[in-house]
Design a protein around this motif. Structure first.
Motif, PDB file in Angstrom:
ATOM      1  N   LEU A 141     -41.787 -19.532   7.633  1.00 17.08           N
ATOM      2  CA  LEU A 141     -42.398 -18.563   6.717  1.00 17.08           C
ATOM      3  C   LEU A 141     -43.648 -17.939   7.298  1.00 17.08           C
ATOM      4  O   LEU A 141     -43.954 -16.789   7.024  1.00 17.08           O
ATOM      5  CB  LEU A 141     -42.771 -19.259   5.410  1.00 17.08           C
ATOM      6  N   SER A 142     -44.375 -18.726   8.088  1.00 17.03           N
ATOM      7  CA  SER A 142     -45.667 -18.227   8.565  1.00 17.03           C
ATOM      8  C   SER A 142     -45.509 -16.941   9.390  1.00 17.03           C
ATOM      9  O   SER A 142     -46.438 -16.182   9.529  1.00 17.03           O
ATOM     10  CB  SER A 142     -46.359 -19.309   9.394  1.00 17.03           C
ATOM     11  N   LYS A 143     -44.317 -16.713   9.907  1.00 14.27           N
ATOM     12  CA  LYS A 143     -44.101 -15.490  10.694  1.00 14.27           C
ATOM     13  C   LYS A 143     -43.258 -14.469   9.937  1.00 14.27           C
ATOM     14  O   LYS A 143     -42.893 -13.434  10.477  1.00 14.27           O
ATOM     15  CB  LYS A 143     -43.389 -15.841  12.002  1.00 14.27           C
ATOM     16  N   ALA A 144     -42.907 -14.773   8.681  1.00 13.96           N
ATOM     17  CA  ALA A 144     -41.944 -13.917   7.992  1.00 13.96           C
ATOM     18  C   ALA A 144     -42.583 -12.784   7.202  1.00 13.96           C
ATOM     19  O   ALA A 144     -43.641 -12.948   6.607  1.00 13.96           O
ATOM     20  CB  ALA A 144     -41.091 -14.766   7.058  1.00 13.96           C
ATOM     21  N   ARG A 145     -41.911 -11.623   7.216  1.00 10.64           N
ATOM     22  CA  ARG A 145     -42.346 -10.493   6.393  1.00 10.64           C
ATOM     23  C   ARG A 145     -41.460 -10.354   5.160  1.00 10.64           C
ATOM     24  O   ARG A 145     -41.892  -9.933   4.110  1.00 10.64           O
ATOM     25  CB  ARG A 145     -42.268  -9.193   7.203  1.00 10.64           C
ATOM     26  N   ARG A 146     -40.183 -10.709   5.332  1.00  6.93           N
ATOM     27  CA  ARG A 146     -39.281 -10.620   4.183  1.00  6.93           C
ATOM     28  C   ARG A 146     -38.220 -11.700   4.294  1.00  6.93           C
ATOM     29  O   ARG A 146     -37.655 -11.916   5.366  1.00  6.93           O
ATOM     30  CB  ARG A 146     -38.586  -9.266   4.147  1.00  6.93           C
ATOM     31  N   ILE A 147     -37.971 -12.397   3.169  1.00  7.67           N
ATOM     32  CA  ILE A 147     -36.882 -13.372   3.168  1.00  7.67           C
ATOM     33  C   ILE A 147     -35.955 -13.080   1.988  1.00  7.67           C
ATOM     34  O   ILE A 147     -36.354 -12.422   1.028  1.00  7.67           O
ATOM     35  CB  ILE A 147     -37.392 -14.836   3.070  1.00  7.67           C
ATOM     36  N   VAL A 148     -34.730 -13.542   2.117  1.00 12.96           N
ATOM     37  CA  VAL A 148     -33.790 -13.445   0.998  1.00 12.96           C
ATOM     38  C   VAL A 148     -33.516 -14.866   0.521  1.00 12.96           C
ATOM     39  O   VAL A 148     -33.226 -15.752   1.322  1.00 12.96           O
ATOM     40  CB  VAL A 148     -32.462 -12.774   1.432  1.00 12.96           C
ATOM     41  N   VAL A 149     -33.671 -15.109  -0.784  1.00 11.35           N
ATOM     42  CA  VAL A 149     -33.366 -16.422  -1.359  1.00 11.35           C
ATOM     43  C   VAL A 149     -32.082 -16.284  -2.162  1.00 11.35           C
ATOM     44  O   VAL A 149     -31.967 -15.397  -3.011  1.00 11.35           O
ATOM     45  CB  VAL A 149     -34.508 -16.901  -2.282  1.00 11.35           C
ATOM     46  N   VAL A 150     -31.102 -17.132  -1.871  1.00  8.58           N
ATOM     47  CA  VAL A 150     -29.846 -17.086  -2.603  1.00  8.58           C
ATOM     48  C   VAL A 150     -29.712 -18.368  -3.406  1.00  8.58           C
ATOM     49  O   VAL A 150     -29.804 -19.463  -2.849  1.00  8.58           O
ATOM     50  CB  VAL A 150     -28.647 -16.958  -1.634  1.00  8.58           C
ATOM     51  N   GLY A 151     -29.504 -18.247  -4.712  1.00  5.43           N
ATOM     52  CA  GLY A 151     -29.341 -19.453  -5.538  1.00  5.43           C
ATOM     53  C   GLY A 151     -30.134 -19.327  -6.813  1.00  5.43           C
ATOM     54  O   GLY A 151     -31.089 -18.560  -6.896  1.00  5.43           O
ATOM     55  N   ASN A 152     -29.729 -20.105  -7.822  1.00  9.15           N
ATOM     56  CA  ASN A 152     -30.356 -19.948  -9.119  1.00  9.15           C
ATOM     57  C   ASN A 152     -30.682 -21.295  -9.765  1.00  9.15           C
ATOM     58  O   ASN A 152     -30.801 -21.401 -10.964  1.00  9.15           O
ATOM     59  CB  ASN A 152     -29.433 -19.135 -10.033  1.00  9.15           C
ATOM     60  N   GLY A 153     -30.785 -22.346  -8.946  1.00 12.32           N
ATOM     61  CA  GLY A 153     -31.123 -23.662  -9.496  1.00 12.32           C
ATOM     62  C   GLY A 153     -32.614 -23.919  -9.425  1.00 12.32           C
ATOM     63  O   GLY A 153     -33.429 -23.022  -9.202  1.00 12.32           O
ATOM     64  N   GLY A 154     -32.980 -25.184  -9.566  1.00 16.06           N
ATOM     65  CA  GLY A 154     -34.384 -25.570  -9.597  1.00 16.06           C
ATOM     66  C   GLY A 154     -35.147 -25.224  -8.329  1.00 16.06           C
ATOM     67  O   GLY A 154     -36.274 -24.733  -8.375  1.00 16.06           O
ATOM     68  N   ILE A 155     -34.531 -25.469  -7.167  1.00 17.63           N
ATOM     69  CA  ILE A 155     -35.260 -25.241  -5.912  1.00 17.63           C
ATOM     70  C   ILE A 155     -35.521 -23.758  -5.699  1.00 17.63           C
ATOM     71  O   ILE A 155     -36.611 -23.345  -5.313  1.00 17.63           O
ATOM     72  CB  ILE A 155     -34.492 -25.870  -4.728  1.00 17.63           C
ATOM     73  N   ALA A 156     -34.519 -22.907  -6.011  1.00 17.27           N
ATOM     74  CA  ALA A 156     -34.716 -21.462  -5.875  1.00 17.27           C
ATOM     75  C   ALA A 156     -35.855 -21.000  -6.786  1.00 17.27           C
ATOM     76  O   ALA A 156     -36.734 -20.237  -6.371  1.00 17.27           O
ATOM     77  CB  ALA A 156     -33.423 -20.726  -6.212  1.00 17.27           C
ATOM     78  N   LEU A 157     -35.862 -21.486  -8.014  1.00 20.24           N
ATOM     79  CA  LEU A 157     -36.903 -21.093  -8.972  1.00 20.24           C
ATOM     80  C   LEU A 157     -38.291 -21.429  -8.456  1.00 20.24           C
ATOM     81  O   LEU A 157     -39.206 -20.614  -8.517  1.00 20.24           O
ATOM     82  CB  LEU A 157     -36.703 -21.843 -10.290  1.00 20.24           C
ATOM     83  N   GLU A 158     -38.443 -22.669  -7.950  1.00 14.64           N
ATOM     84  CA  GLU A 158     -39.772 -23.079  -7.500  1.00 14.64           C
ATOM     85  C   GLU A 158     -40.192 -22.319  -6.258  1.00 14.64           C
ATOM     86  O   GLU A 158     -41.333 -21.913  -6.102  1.00 14.64           O
ATOM     87  CB  GLU A 158     -39.766 -24.578  -7.199  1.00 14.64           C
ATOM     88  N   LEU A 159     -39.230 -22.117  -5.379  1.00 20.09           N
ATOM     89  CA  LEU A 159     -39.520 -21.457  -4.114  1.00 20.09           C
ATOM     90  C   LEU A 159     -40.005 -20.032  -4.336  1.00 20.09           C
ATOM     91  O   LEU A 159     -41.029 -19.597  -3.802  1.00 20.09           O
ATOM     92  CB  LEU A 159     -38.232 -21.440  -3.280  1.00 20.09           C
ATOM     93  N   VAL A 160     -39.283 -19.304  -5.170  1.00 17.23           N
ATOM     94  CA  VAL A 160     -39.615 -17.907  -5.409  1.00 17.23           C
ATOM     95  C   VAL A 160     -41.012 -17.787  -6.021  1.00 17.23           C
ATOM     96  O   VAL A 160     -41.764 -16.873  -5.729  1.00 17.23           O
ATOM     97  CB  VAL A 160     -38.538 -17.284  -6.327  1.00 17.23           C
ATOM     98  N   TYR A 161     -41.369 -18.757  -6.853  1.00 14.00           N
ATOM     99  CA  TYR A 161     -42.671 -18.719  -7.493  1.00 14.00           C
ATOM    100  C   TYR A 161     -43.788 -19.060  -6.515  1.00 14.00           C
ATOM    101  O   TYR A 161     -44.889 -18.540  -6.600  1.00 14.00           O
ATOM    102  CB  TYR A 161     -42.679 -19.724  -8.655  1.00 14.00           C
ATOM    103  N   GLU A 162     -43.508 -19.949  -5.568  1.00 10.16           N
ATOM    104  CA  GLU A 162     -44.574 -20.461  -4.705  1.00 10.16           C
ATOM    105  C   GLU A 162     -44.828 -19.630  -3.450  1.00 10.16           C
ATOM    106  O   GLU A 162     -45.913 -19.651  -2.899  1.00 10.16           O
ATOM    107  CB  GLU A 162     -44.248 -21.901  -4.254  1.00 10.16           C
ATOM    108  N   VAL A 163     -43.802 -18.928  -2.960  1.00  8.97           N
ATOM    109  CA  VAL A 163     -43.967 -18.207  -1.688  1.00  8.97           C
ATOM    110  C   VAL A 163     -44.918 -17.036  -1.868  1.00  8.97           C
ATOM    111  O   VAL A 163     -44.846 -16.310  -2.851  1.00  8.97           O
ATOM    112  CB  VAL A 163     -42.602 -17.679  -1.194  1.00  8.97           C
ATOM    113  N   GLU A 164     -45.809 -16.837  -0.913  1.00  8.72           N
ATOM    114  CA  GLU A 164     -46.645 -15.636  -0.977  1.00  8.72           C
ATOM    115  C   GLU A 164     -46.858 -15.038   0.394  1.00  8.72           C
ATOM    116  O   GLU A 164     -46.534 -15.641   1.414  1.00  8.72           O
ATOM    117  CB  GLU A 164     -47.967 -15.952  -1.643  1.00  8.72           C
ATOM    118  N   GLY A 165     -47.401 -13.834   0.417  1.00 11.08           N
ATOM    119  CA  GLY A 165     -47.633 -13.158   1.693  1.00 11.08           C
ATOM    120  C   GLY A 165     -46.337 -12.753   2.357  1.00 11.08           C
ATOM    121  O   GLY A 165     -46.256 -12.649   3.577  1.00 11.08           O
TER     122      GLY A 165
END
Length: 500
Positions: A141-165
Motif C-alpha cells: 500500500l505504501s507505494k499504491a495510488r489506487r487499489i481495487v477491493v473485491v468482496g463484501n464481508g467483514g474484512i472488505a468493510l474494515e479495509l475500505v474504511y481504514e485505507v487512506e492516501g
C-alpha cells in the motif's frame, strides 16, 4: 504410512482459535490427558479479555502468542510444529510434512478456511486472511495510488474504511455494502462514515415496514474523507491463522498519495477478468476507457462493463473450508459448502474424528434462531464444545448440545460503531410474512428488529443502543409482541421497563 512414533490420547490439528480453545478445554477437563497440538506456524491464536456480555453474547480479543505459552500452561501438552501431509483414519495416524507419524485415539480437525482467491498465482492479486497477508498489504500500500477491493464481508468493510492516501474502488456483488452482516438500511446508515468525519446528530426517525432506496443496478457512489491514523508496526509472522476482528490495528494502511482518500463503490458486479497492460494493448476490444490507460500494473474488468487500472487488487471474497490434506484415502462426508459435516457432538463421519471452526459445517437440526457464519465467536464456541464432547466421550458422560447454538449472536465493530447481530438478523430463511421495525438516528444509532408471526426473531443494533440484553431476552422467550406494535422501538418509551 511409516511406524507411529507416539500415540496421543487427543490430537488437535490447527493453532487457530478453534484448535487452541479445544486444547484448553480438553486439558483443563482431563488434566492427565496426553494432548498434542499440530500447527504449522510458531504462533497460536489465543482468546484474551474474554467477557460474557449476556446469555449468548460474548466479547474477546485475539492475540498471537508463541505456542510455548500454551505448553507452560498445560504440562501434558506437546506442540508439534509442522503442516499435516495426510491423515489415515483407519490406522488412526497423522503424517506431518516433515515425515513424523503421530497416532491418536481421538482427533479434532481445526484447520480453518483458506481465502477464495480471484485468481491463483497472479502477483497483483492479494488475498487477505491472516496476519501475514495483512502485513504484505501494508508494504504494497505504501507505494499504491489506487487499489481495487473485491468482496463484501467483514474484512472488505474494515479495509475500505481504514485505507487512506490511496484511491479505492470497491466492487461488491450485492445491492448494498456489508451484505453478509446487515441489510441495505444499515448500509445506508454506515455509508456517511466513508465521507469526511462530520459530527452529526439528529432526532431519531422511525420508519415502519421500510424499503430503502438502493442505487440503481450498475450505479456507483463516490465518497471522500480524511482521517489521521496512528499505527504501530509489528514484526513479521509466518503464514497462519485468520485475522482477528481488529486485524488492522497496529498496521498503518496508508497509500502513496497525500490526499484524504476516495472510495468509489461499484454495486452488483463481479470480476469479469484481470489483465496486464500488455494484454490490454493486444486485446481487440479496447475495454478500458482512455483516461484509465497508462502505466497501471494491472487492470480489472467488472461485469457491469467498467474497467479500472490499479496498483493491485485485494481479494476479500471469503473462505473455503481447508480440508485439503485430510480427504485423500478417507471417506469424510462433506457438506455442500465443502466443509466436513459434523453432528451435534462435533463428530465427522469418520470414527473418532471431530472437527470445529471454519473447516466444518454444522449438519445437525439447527435451532430456528441460529446459523453458522464462520466467525471468530463461532470458532471459539465450536472448539470449546468439541473439547467438551471429546472429554465426555472418554469419561462416558452424557452431553447436551451447548446453549450457544440456540441463538446466533455476534458483537463486532464496523466503521467505528459497535455492531450487535442477533438471531435471523437479516431475515435469513424467513418467508415473506416477516416484518422489520427500524429506528434510525443519523450518525448515532440504527436499530432493527425482525418480527415473524408477532415474535422477535432477529435484530441488528448499530451504535451504543444498550438494547442487546432486552432484545436477546425477547428473542429467546419468543414472547408475542403484537400488542406493542410500533411502540416496540419508540425512543420515548423505555422498552426495558416492559420486559424485565
Amino acid at each position: 504410512m511409516a511406524h507411529k512414533e507416539k500415540t496421543f490420547q487427543f490430537v488437535i490439528v490447527g493453532g487457530g482459535i478453534a484448535g487452541v480453545t479445544c486444547v484448553e478445554q480438553l486439558s483443563s477437563q482431563i488434566q492427565s490427558a496426553d494432548v498434542a497440538l499440530i500447527t504449522a506456524g510458531p504462533h497460536i491464536k489465543a482468546v484474551t479479555n474474554y467477557k460474557q456480555v449476556s446469555k449468548t453474547l460474548e466479547e474477546f480479543d485475539i492475540e498471537e502468542q508463541p505456542s510455548s505459552v500454551l505448553e507452560e500452561k498445560f504440562p501434558n501438552l506437546t506442540v508439534i510444529h509442522s503442516a499435516v501431509k495426510c491423515l489415515n483414519t483407519q490406522s488412526h495416524a497423522v503424517e506431518t510434512a516433515d515425515g513424523r507419524v503421530i497416532g491418536y485415539e481421538k482427533l479434532c480437525i481445526c484447520s480453518g478456511g483458506r481465502p477464495k482467491l480471484l485468481s491463483d498465482g497472479n502477483p497483483y492479486v492479494l488475498g487477505i486472511r491472516d496476519t501475514d497477508s495483512a502485513q504484505a498489504l501494508q508494504k504494497r500500500l505504501s507505494k499504491a495510488r489506487r487499489i481495487v477491493v473485491v468482496g463484501n464481508g467483514g474484512i472488505a468493510l474494515e479495509l475500505v474504511y481504514e485505507v487512506e492516501g490511496c484511491e479505492v474502488i470497491w466492487a461488491v456483488k450485492d445491492k448494498a455494502i456489508g451484505n453478509t452482516f446487515f441489510d441495505a438500511g444499515a448500509a445506508q446508515f454506515l455509508i456517511p462514515s466513508l465521507e469526511a468525519d462530520k459530527p452529526q446528530s439528529a432526532a431519531p426517525c422511525k420508519r415502519i415496514r421500510y424499503t430503502t432506496e438502493e442505487p440503481a443496478a450498475g450505479a456507483s457512489q463516490t465518497f471522500t474523507r480524511g482521517r489521521i491514523l496512528r499505527g504501530h508496526g509489528s514484526g513479521p509472522t509466518k503464514p497462519g491463522s485468520a485475522l482477528g476482528p481488529d486485524w488492522h490495528e497496529g498496521i498503518v494502511l496508508r497509500g502513496a498519495e497525500q490526499v484524504s482518500r476516495r472510495v468509489t463503490v461499484e454495486y452488483q458486479c463481479e470480476v469479469e477478468k484481470i489483465f496486464t497492460f500488455e494484454e490490454l494493448l493486444n486485446s481487440p476490444q479496447q475495454a478500458v476507457k482512455p483516461e484509465n490507460v497508462g502505466s497501471w500494473p494491472v487492470y480489472i474488468q467488472l461485469t457491469n462493463g467498467k474497467s479500472f487500472g490499479c496498483d493491485f487488487i485485494v481479494s476479500a471474497t471469503g473462505v473455503v473450508p481447508n480440508t485439503e490434506p485430510f480427504l485423500h484415502g478417507n471417506s469424510f462426508a462433506l457438506a455442500d459448502d465443502g466443509g466436513l459435516r459434523v453432528d451435534d457432538h462435533m463428530m465427522t463421519s469418520e470414527p473418532d474424528v471431530y472437527a470445529a471452526g471454519d473447516v466444518c459445517t454444522a449438519c445437525w437440526e439447527l435451532s430456528p434462531l441460529w446459523q453458522q457464519m464462520r466467525l471468530w465467536t463461532q470458532a471459539r464456541q465450536m472448539g470449546w464444545y468439541a473439547g467438551r464432547c471429546m472429554a465426555a466421550c472418554v469419561l462416558a458422560e452424557p452431553i447436551e448440545l451447548d446453549f450457544c447454538f440456540e441463538l446466533f449472536s455476534h458483537i463486532t465493530k464496523f466503521f467505528n460503531y459497535k455492531v450487535v447481530l442477533l438471531g435471523k438478523f437479516n431475515g435469513q430463511g424467513l418467508g415473506p410474512d416477516h416484518e422489520l421495525l427500524v429506528r434510525c438516528t443519523k450518525g448515532q444509532e440504527y436499530v432493527k428488529a425482525v418480527l415473524s408471526g408477532g415474535k422477535m426473531v432477529g435484530a441488528v443494533l448499530i451504535g451504543e443502543t444498550d438494547l442487546e440484553e432486552t432484545f436477546e431476552n425477547l428473542i429467546l422467550n419468543q414472547m408475542d409482541l403484537t400488542q406493542y406494535g410500533e411502540d416496540l422501538l419508540n425512543p420515548n418509551i423505555d422498552i426495558e421497563d416492559y420486559f424485565d
